[in-house]
Scaffold this motif. Structure first.
Motif, mmCIF file in Angstrom:
data_model
loop_
_atom_site.group_PDB
_atom_site.id
_atom_site.type_symbol
_atom_site.label_atom_id
_atom_site.label_comp_id
_atom_site.label_asym_id
_atom_site.label_seq_id
_atom_site.Cartn_x
_atom_site.Cartn_y
_atom_site.Cartn_z
ATOM 1 N N ARG A 61 4.676 -5.522 6.213
ATOM 2 C CA ARG A 61 4.304 -4.923 7.493
ATOM 3 C C ARG A 61 2.873 -4.379 7.524
ATOM 4 O O ARG A 61 2.405 -3.936 8.582
ATOM 5 N N LYS A 114 3.890 5.113 11.851
ATOM 6 C CA LYS A 114 4.734 4.239 12.666
ATOM 7 C C LYS A 114 4.192 4.175 14.088
ATOM 8 O O LYS A 114 3.958 5.203 14.732
ATOM 9 N N VAL A 123 9.364 -2.880 13.342
ATOM 10 C CA VAL A 123 9.704 -1.473 13.100
ATOM 11 C C VAL A 123 10.297 -0.861 14.371
ATOM 12 O O VAL A 123 9.658 -0.866 15.434
ATOM 13 N N SER A 148 13.172 4.163 13.346
ATOM 14 C CA SER A 148 12.966 3.947 11.913
ATOM 15 C C SER A 148 12.275 5.148 11.265
ATOM 16 O O SER A 148 11.479 5.858 11.896
#
Length: 303
Positions: free
Chosen positions: A40, A97, A171, A175
């Motif tokens: 990622r 994130k 994602v 998460s």
């Protein structure tokens, strides 16, 4: 053979690991990376790695135009090491994130600022090393063939597109990925100890005397000296053993022979210990800096 308690304890800090002894490495272990993050963040890490490799190579070439391929291998490896100067950039980023992605966010404004290196920092370092290991030969070939005229875009376009195509965007908002907080460097001791351990030769482990009891120190010395383990008085001074009185007197020739042999042995011991001291100082010189600090000189009067 006895040097001095001070010199012995200094030496004990760099003795190989002993069962039951608390090694410094056990207290200052590096954090474990989140390996599942790699898929990622691989594109972003690749581009940042290339940027740093080009920057460091240009600076090194200006400082020394006679760079060797070995120098380039060492430099590229250091770029992915967050506890080396070339890898400080890794500590400056936080993984955050931003669903459906994980993003690397720069957290500092000064180029020499350092952050703590916990699991997310080690994750960036792990990802950097994964990419480097897969492409090290190609990277070195480009650097070597283009010293003095390096272009970041050229190396970036050669390496990173494949990683960018594979970078995942999966994602979820719920998460917990990227939750670890970023902090500026505060555990300076840990960073110094990791650097010190990296500077030690293979098979040698650091010991922290402050974490060892007197009994542990004496046990370590017993292991070092064996049957030649000295005895100490209450002030920590070595108790000299009394010489046994010999009934028969040796003739003058025999005495001279013994003295000559003893002198030869002591010279060999001194030279050997001096060599060890010089080698140790050589290992530790990069960490002591320019203040000239080193282990105290050996004193034959203490042998």
């Amino acid at each position: 053979l006895i040097i001095s308690i001070q010199y012995t304890l200094l030496s004990c800090q760099a003795m190989p690991g002993m069962p039951g002894m608390p090694g410094m490495g056990q207290q200052q272990q590096r954090a474990k990376p989140f390996k599942k993050y790699f898929a990622r963040i691989q594109c972003q890490v690749c581009e940042l790695m290339v940027k740093q490799i080009i920057r460091e190579t240009k600076a090194s070439y200006v400082a020394d135009p006679k760079l060797t391929e070995s120098d380039l291998f060492n430099l590229t490896d250091a770029v992915c090491h967050p506890f080396k100067d070339e890898g400080i950039w890794i500590t400056q980023y936080d993984i955050v994130k931003d669903a459906p992605k994980l993003k690397l966010r720069q957290m500092v404004s000064e180029a020499d600022a350092i952050g703590e290196c916990d699991r997310e920092c080690e994750t960036i370092a792990y990802s950097c090393m994964e990419i480097l290991d897969e492409n090290n030969i190609e990277i070195i070939e480009y650097l070597w063939n283009n010293l003095g005229q390096l272009k970041r875009s050229t190396l970036n376009n050669e390496l990173c597109p494949s990683y960018c195509r594979k970078e995942k965007s999966d994602v979820k908002k719920t998460s917990k990925l990227g939750k670890e907080a970023w902090y500026p460097l505060f555990d300076v001791e840990k960073r110094q100890m990791v650097q010190m351990m990296d500077a030690m030769p293979p098979g040698v482990q650091m010991y922290d005397p402050s974490m060892m009891s007197m009994d542990d120190m004496m046990e370590q010395m017993q292991h070092m000296y064996g049957d030649d383990m000295p005895q100490f008085d209450d002030d920590g001074n070595v108790i000299e053993k009394k010489k046994k009185t010999k009934k028969k007197k040796k003739n003058k020739a025999e005495k001279n022979k013994v003295q000559t042999q003893s002198a030869g042995v002591m010279d060999s011991v001194y030279n050997g210990m001096q060599s060890v001291k010089e080698k140790f100082n050589e290992w530790m010189a990069p960490l002591w800096g320019d203040d000239g600090a080193e282990l105290p000189p050996l004193n034959l009067d203490e042998l």
